[in-house]
Design a protein around this motif. Structure first.
Motif, PDB file in Angstrom:
ATOM      1  N   VAL A 338       0.842  -1.198   0.000  1.00 48.12           N
ATOM      2  CA  VAL A 338       0.000   0.000   0.000  1.00 48.12           C
ATOM      3  C   VAL A 338       0.876   1.245   0.000  1.00 48.12           C
ATOM      4  N   TYR A 339       1.854   1.271   0.893  1.00 45.80           N
ATOM      5  CA  TYR A 339       2.741   2.438   0.970  1.00 45.80           C
ATOM      6  C   TYR A 339       3.556   2.605  -0.309  1.00 45.80           C
ATOM      7  N   GLU A 340       4.022   1.493  -0.866  1.00 43.77           N
ATOM      8  CA  GLU A 340       4.799   1.568  -2.106  1.00 43.77           C
ATOM      9  C   GLU A 340       3.982   2.226  -3.210  1.00 43.77           C
ATOM     10  N   PHE A 341       2.730   1.820  -3.325  1.00 40.34           N
ATOM     11  CA  PHE A 341       1.878   2.371  -4.380  1.00 40.34           C
ATOM     12  C   PHE A 341       1.564   3.841  -4.132  1.00 40.34           C
ATOM     13  N   LEU A 342       1.223   4.173  -2.911  1.00 40.59           N
ATOM     14  CA  LEU A 342       0.853   5.553  -2.597  1.00 40.59           C
ATOM     15  C   LEU A 342       2.018   6.518  -2.781  1.00 40.59           C
ATOM     16  N   GLU A 343       3.222   6.034  -2.642  1.00 45.19           N
ATOM     17  CA  GLU A 343       4.411   6.886  -2.785  1.00 45.19           C
ATOM     18  C   GLU A 343       5.041   6.813  -4.165  1.00 45.19           C
ATOM     19  N   SER A 344       4.472   5.990  -5.055  1.00 46.08           N
ATOM     20  CA  SER A 344       5.111   5.716  -6.340  1.00 46.08           C
ATOM     21  C   SER A 344       4.927   6.817  -7.372  1.00 46.08           C
ATOM     22  N   GLY A 345       3.938   7.700  -7.168  1.00 46.06           N
ATOM     23  CA  GLY A 345       3.600   8.673  -8.197  1.00 46.06           C
ATOM     24  C   GLY A 345       2.558   8.157  -9.176  1.00 46.06           C
ATOM     25  N   GLN A 346       2.171   6.885  -9.042  1.00 44.37           N
ATOM     26  CA  GLN A 346       1.159   6.297  -9.922  1.00 44.37           C
ATOM     27  C   GLN A 346      -0.256   6.537  -9.409  1.00 44.37           C
ATOM     28  N   CYS A 347      -0.370   6.882  -8.120  1.00 45.75           N
ATOM     29  CA  CYS A 347      -1.691   7.044  -7.509  1.00 45.75           C
ATOM     30  C   CYS A 347      -1.979   8.523  -7.307  1.00 45.75           C
ATOM     31  N   LEU A 348      -3.017   9.022  -7.956  1.00 44.17           N
ATOM     32  CA  LEU A 348      -3.368  10.434  -7.867  1.00 44.17           C
ATOM     33  C   LEU A 348      -4.094  10.737  -6.558  1.00 44.17           C
ATOM     34  N   ALA A 349      -5.044   9.853  -6.191  1.00 48.04           N
ATOM     35  CA  ALA A 349      -5.838  10.104  -4.996  1.00 48.04           C
ATOM     36  C   ALA A 349      -6.370   8.793  -4.445  1.00 48.04           C
ATOM     37  N   GLU A 350      -6.657   8.805  -3.153  1.00 46.39           N
ATOM     38  CA  GLU A 350      -7.289   7.683  -2.461  1.00 46.39           C
ATOM     39  C   GLU A 350      -8.669   8.135  -1.999  1.00 46.39           C
ATOM     40  N   PHE A 351      -9.701   7.386  -2.390  1.00 43.11           N
ATOM     41  CA  PHE A 351     -11.068   7.643  -1.939  1.00 43.11           C
ATOM     42  C   PHE A 351     -11.374   6.592  -0.889  1.00 43.11           C
ATOM     43  N   THR A 352     -11.480   7.011   0.366  1.00 45.03           N
ATOM     44  CA  THR A 352     -11.439   6.073   1.477  1.00 45.03           C
ATOM     45  C   THR A 352     -12.383   6.500   2.581  1.00 45.03           C
ATOM     46  N   ASP A 353     -12.752   5.555   3.439  1.00 41.84           N
ATOM     47  CA  ASP A 353     -13.401   5.922   4.695  1.00 41.84           C
ATOM     48  C   ASP A 353     -12.570   5.458   5.886  1.00 41.84           C
ATOM     49  N   SER A 354     -11.330   5.103   5.624  1.00 42.04           N
ATOM     50  CA  SER A 354     -10.400   4.675   6.670  1.00 42.04           C
ATOM     51  C   SER A 354      -9.916   5.866   7.482  1.00 42.04           C
ATOM     52  N   GLY A 355      -9.891   5.710   8.804  1.00 44.61           N
ATOM     53  CA  GLY A 355      -9.310   6.749   9.643  1.00 44.61           C
ATOM     54  C   GLY A 355      -7.811   6.816   9.469  1.00 44.61           C
ATOM     55  N   SER A 356      -7.159   5.652   9.478  1.00 51.49           N
ATOM     56  CA  SER A 356      -5.698   5.618   9.366  1.00 51.49           C
ATOM     57  C   SER A 356      -5.207   6.199   8.057  1.00 51.49           C
ATOM     58  N   MET A 357      -5.935   5.945   6.972  1.00 53.11           N
ATOM     59  CA  MET A 357      -5.486   6.444   5.679  1.00 53.11           C
ATOM     60  C   MET A 357      -5.427   7.970   5.662  1.00 53.11           C
ATOM     61  N   GLN A 358      -6.313   8.622   6.388  1.00 51.36           N
ATOM     62  CA  GLN A 358      -6.268  10.087   6.455  1.00 51.36           C
ATOM     63  C   GLN A 358      -4.973  10.558   7.112  1.00 51.36           C
ATOM     64  N   GLU A 359      -4.524   9.810   8.115  1.00 57.32           N
ATOM     65  CA  GLU A 359      -3.251  10.132   8.765  1.00 57.32           C
ATOM     66  C   GLU A 359      -2.072   9.819   7.840  1.00 57.32           C
ATOM     67  N   GLU A 360      -2.127   8.654   7.229  1.00 59.50           N
ATOM     68  CA  GLU A 360      -1.016   8.203   6.392  1.00 59.50           C
ATOM     69  C   GLU A 360      -0.787   9.139   5.212  1.00 59.50           C
ATOM     70  N   LEU A 361      -1.885   9.625   4.616  1.00 63.43           N
ATOM     71  CA  LEU A 361      -1.734  10.495   3.463  1.00 63.43           C
ATOM     72  C   LEU A 361      -1.434  11.935   3.846  1.00 63.43           C
ATOM     73  N   ASN A 362      -1.437  12.230   5.128  1.00 66.61           N
ATOM     74  CA  ASN A 362      -0.836  13.482   5.591  1.00 66.61           C
ATOM     75  C   ASN A 362       0.676  13.358   5.577  1.00 66.61           C
ATOM     76  N   HIS A 363       1.176  12.163   5.829  1.00 67.31           N
ATOM     77  CA  HIS A 363       2.624  11.910   5.868  1.00 67.31           C
ATOM     78  C   HIS A 363       3.177  11.573   4.488  1.00 67.31           C
ATOM     79  N   ILE A 364       2.344  10.913   3.664  1.00 64.18           N
ATOM     80  CA  ILE A 364       2.721  10.562   2.295  1.00 64.18           C
ATOM     81  C   ILE A 364       2.134  11.621   1.370  1.00 64.18           C
ATOM     82  N   THR A 365       2.962  12.443   0.805  1.00 64.69           N
ATOM     83  CA  THR A 365       2.468  13.639   0.108  1.00 64.69           C
ATOM     84  C   THR A 365       2.148  13.409  -1.371  1.00 64.69           C
TER      85      THR A 365
END
Length: 463
Positions: A338-365
């Motif tokens: 998950v982290y590899e993909f989110l940081e790869s530049g291939q993923c424009l946005a995550e549409f989520t209802d996860s609480g953790s993902m909101q935190e993670e994508l504050n750290h993963i720009t």
């Protein structure tokens, strides 16, 4: 059918023999594994006795992989083996914690064991309550003070939002980032209940940000016991950045490398599985795919149940077969992927209802966060950092329009990627150091709080 309750006596002996104090790091579900693992690692590095108290509810190779992935599986001192729905889990945690505390009293009578629960999982409510009932003692709470908040919906035209009016969407973005928010603890369920109840049986509350601390102080918890430490998810992210993968996420899902600007969809919260909301989410996603957006829809167990109940799973399977820009997958086993993909530049946005993902994508720009909720218990990511936006499932038209609005606006995306990182660093070390420095008896009576010394308060079995 319940699984067996298992005490790993050899592991406990290795960590508790002759120890005056020990941390019992509580894990239950997938988020616990990667957010609590840094605490276990830090405890080892700081030579503070520590073991894992695992409820056992995420136990299979897919959901339970996190403990092995983060290298802490051999720290499990007890597996409560709980199963079933919320009521059964609550009952089993209560009875098996009582049984385990008897074991600790028998084998390690001179060791003060303080459980550390996490966040808003069901264990965050049930373990502190069970521990308090069994021992009269309180616990510590990692990621404490999560309280749902919502923007002012009166600031926008609800009818216009529902039909996906572009001006209404713009006004809603502006309201989220610039207008007042209010406490709204109605969702998610049971997570908001769990974190609130967990606070009541905790002596120490580790707040991720100042806002969480403010919530807890307002509710009456002593300020000196609410350190703001950040969120241990940042330690998990850094650990996986440094790890060498034997297999890339792009080996598992080659389609993700063949195209870029993916929208990754991850929906599983109970409220979003209500038929009206769920249809709005799926219809919005289908509309985006038909418009040519690249979409990866991740199917969790709860998601699959909702898809089958609403008759929409066949729609997504047909879309997966017909469209190269749609990838329908199950839950990704490795968190590192998950982290590899989110940081790869291939993923424009995550549409989520996860609480953790909101935190993670504050750290993963590299990836923007779009949250499918009407409120959020991480509101600081919206109005403070601006790395997140709510896209509540009002209708399929609104979902599609709001996501297009973000994905097609380079200036808006740049703002979301440039927001400040909120959740600190080396958080596991801060947590363990604080607990090691505060080896007090994990209970406080009102006369002690008032400054009166009235004699011995420990070992009072007849209470």
């Amino acid at each position: 059918m319940s699984s067996a309750y298992t005490v790993h006596g050899d592991r406990l002996d290795a960590r508790l023999a002759d120890a005056e104090f020990a941390i019992a790091v509580v894990t239950a579900t997938k988020p616990d594994f990667y957010k609590q693992a840094p605490v276990v690692t830090a405890a080892d590095e700081l030579d503070v006795p520590c073991f894992i108290l695992h409820t056992g509810q995420h136990y299979d190779d897919l959901l339970g992989h996190g403990l092995a992935e983060y290298g802490v599986e051999d720290h499990i001192g007890v597996d409560l083996g709980v199963r079933g729905g919320l009521s059964q889990k609550t009952a089993e945690v209560t009875s098996r914690i009582d049984r385990f505390t008897d074991y600790l009293d028998e084998h390690y009578p001179d060791t003060t064991v303080v459980p550390l629960v996490h966040g808003d999982t069901h264990a965050a409510a049930t373990v502190p309550q069970a521990w308090a009932f069994a021992t009269g003692q309180q616990v510590a709470h990692n990621e404490a003070g999560l309280r749902g908040m919502a923007p002012d919906y009166d600031a926008v035209d609800r009818d216009a939002l529902a039909v996906g009016d572009a001006d209404a969407v713009d006004a809603f973005v502006d309201a989220q980032w610039n207008d007042d928010w209010h406490v709204d603890r109605s969702e998610p369920f049971p997570e908001q209940y769990d974190t609130f109840v967990g606070s009541a049986a905790s002596l120490y509350h580790f707040a991720p940000v100042e806002l969480n601390r403010e919530h807890l102080v307002r509710e009456g918890y002593p300020e000196e016991r609410i350190p703001v430490v950040g969120n241990s998810v940042v330690d998990a992210i850094e650990a996986k950045r440094e790890a060498e993968l034997d297999e890339s996420v792009f080996d598992v899902y080659p389609a993700l490398e063949a195209r870029d600007d993916w929208l990754r969809v991850d929906i599983h919260r109970r409220a979003n599985l209500l038929p009206g909301r769920f249809r709005a989410i799926v219809e919005g996603v289908v509309s985006l795919v038909e418009d040519g957006y690249n979409v990866n829809f991740v199917e969790l167990n709860a998601t699959r149940n909702a898809l089958e109940a609403t008759g929409l799973r066949e729609t997504l399977l047909e879309l997966d077969e017909a469209r190269e820009n749609f990838l329908f997958t199950g839950l990704w086993k490795k968190h590192a992927h998950v982290y590899e993909f989110l940081e790869s530049g291939q993923c424009l946005a995550e549409f989520t209802d996860s609480g953790s993902m909101q935190e993670e994508l504050n750290h993963i720009t590299e990836t923007a966060c779009l949250t499918a909720r009407f409120n959020t218990d991480r509101p600081e990511t919206v109005f403070e950092a601006k790395t997140n936006l709510l896209v509540p499932p009002v209708s399929g038209e609104f979902v599609a329009t709001a996501i297009r609005r973000v994905c097609e606006d380079d200036a808006l995306l740049e703002t979301m990627r440039d927001g400040p990182a909120l959740y600190g660093e080396n958080v596991g070390e801060e947590l363990v150091s604080f607990m090691d420095d505060h080896r007090d008896e994990p209970v406080e009576w009102s006369h002690e709080r008032a400054g009166f010394e009235l004699g011995e308060t420990t070992g009072i079995d007849y209470l």
